[in-house]
Design an enzyme around this catalytic site. Structure first.
Site, mmCIF file in Angstrom:
data_model
loop_
_atom_site.group_PDB
_atom_site.id
_atom_site.type_symbol
_atom_site.label_atom_id
_atom_site.label_comp_id
_atom_site.label_asym_id
_atom_site.label_seq_id
_atom_site.Cartn_x
_atom_site.Cartn_y
_atom_site.Cartn_z
ATOM 1 N N ASP A 1 38.370 30.604 48.394
ATOM 2 C CA ASP A 1 38.469 31.981 47.952
ATOM 3 C C ASP A 1 39.823 32.102 47.242
ATOM 4 O O ASP A 1 40.645 31.182 47.296
ATOM 5 C CB ASP A 1 38.382 32.910 49.165
ATOM 6 C CG ASP A 1 38.612 34.360 48.821
ATOM 7 O OD1 ASP A 1 38.062 34.824 47.814
ATOM 8 O OD2 ASP A 1 39.358 35.031 49.567
ATOM 9 N N ASP B 1 41.838 35.655 46.512
ATOM 10 C CA ASP B 1 42.685 36.716 47.056
ATOM 11 C C ASP B 1 42.933 36.516 48.548
ATOM 12 O O ASP B 1 41.991 36.284 49.324
ATOM 13 C CB ASP B 1 42.034 38.084 46.837
ATOM 14 C CG ASP B 1 41.988 38.484 45.372
ATOM 15 O OD1 ASP B 1 42.793 37.952 44.580
ATOM 16 O OD2 ASP B 1 41.132 39.320 45.016
#
Length: 276
Positions: free
Chosen positions: A9, A11
């Site tokens: 991922d 963020d």
């Protein structure tokens, strides 16, 4: 190649914040954004905020300068470089947008470490950044009630899994933190590894639904632990079946019951104990 694919991922995983919120905060648009959010989905509202910046005279270079200051733990870049040098294929699956991700990773010199970045499309047109949804939910729904309308990461992971099977690659390592990372976590197999960030929403969801998680789970708190755990898992996966596990050290994790022995034969930093 190691036959391992590491999926990050972005963020609050590679960077220490939400990239959209960082740009909104740094441009003074946070209050306006959250005033409008009840009436508009996040993705088109971010596109509207980019139009607002353009109308204020903010340039693409201004946005790039803000992105280049995005906070990132100092061990994240070495972790990415080490995983790449060990022969892993690296990918990003993120609900952020391509422009933000590419700008930040190029600034840190690791953009070329990634074979694929799957995120919301973005492009610059006449000096204005346009942000589009990865999945065009106005035309059709992706059908997943766990994920936001513009992206189901679980569907993305299934596509990646199908391509891995065709390429003969055997293991996935998935790193994430948020609610949107739960659906892809459910798609992982018992030969895979899941690395949820401790004290973030994904870790709570994994703890509450551990019976639904097939992958082996290893938590991490910050960039230092991310680097440590990721490289240990990669070396463990490379060494499986080769009888190189001459020593082990227990690293306990919050997100699943039990203490998991991990290979420390490689010259890695001393393992950190993550208390329950």
């Amino acid at each position: 190649m190691a036959g391992i694919v590491v999926i990050f991922d972005f963020d609050s995983t590679i960077i220490e914040c939400d990239s959209d919120n960082w740009v909104l905060d740094e441009t003074g648009l946070t209050e306006k954004f959250y005033q409008l959010l009840p009436s508009m989905p996040w993705n088109p509202l971010m596109d509207r905020m980019m139009n607002e910046l353009h109308s204020q005279g903010k340039t693409i270079q201004d946005i790039e300068e803000i992105l280049n200051r995005t906070p990132m733990h100092p061990r994240i870049v070495p972790a990415i470089e080490a995983a790449y040098s060990l022969g892993c294929e690296l990918k990003i699956v993120s609900d952020a947008n391509i422009f933000f991700i590419e700008t930040i990773l190029k600034h840190h010199g690791v953009w070329n470490c990634f074979s694929e970045v799957i995120a919301n499309p973005s492009h610059v047109n006449e000096g204005r950044l346009n942000i589009c949804p990865y999945h065009d939910y106005l035309k059709s729904s992706h059908g997943c009630n766990l994920c936001p309308p513009n992206m189901c990461k679980g569907l993305v992971i299934e596509r990646i899994q199908n391509s891995l099977a065709a390429a003969g690659k055997k293991k996935l390592i998935y790193l994430g933190d948020g609610n949107g990372d739960f659906c892809p976590s459910l798609k992982l197999k018992d030969s895979d590894y899941l690395m949820p960030r401790t004290d973030f929403p994904l870790c709570d969801l994994v703890s509450k639904n551990s019976n639904k998680i097939k992958a082996e789970v290893h938590g991490w708190r910050d960039g230092k632990e991310l680097e440590l755990v990721l490289l240990q898992l990669i070396n463990k996966a490379i060494g499986e079946g080769n009888n190189i596990n001459n020593s082990t050290q227990n690293v306990s994790v919050d997100c699943k019951l039990g203490t998991i022995p991990m290979d420390t034969h490689q010259p890695l930093p001393k393992a950190l104990s993550v208390p329950h």
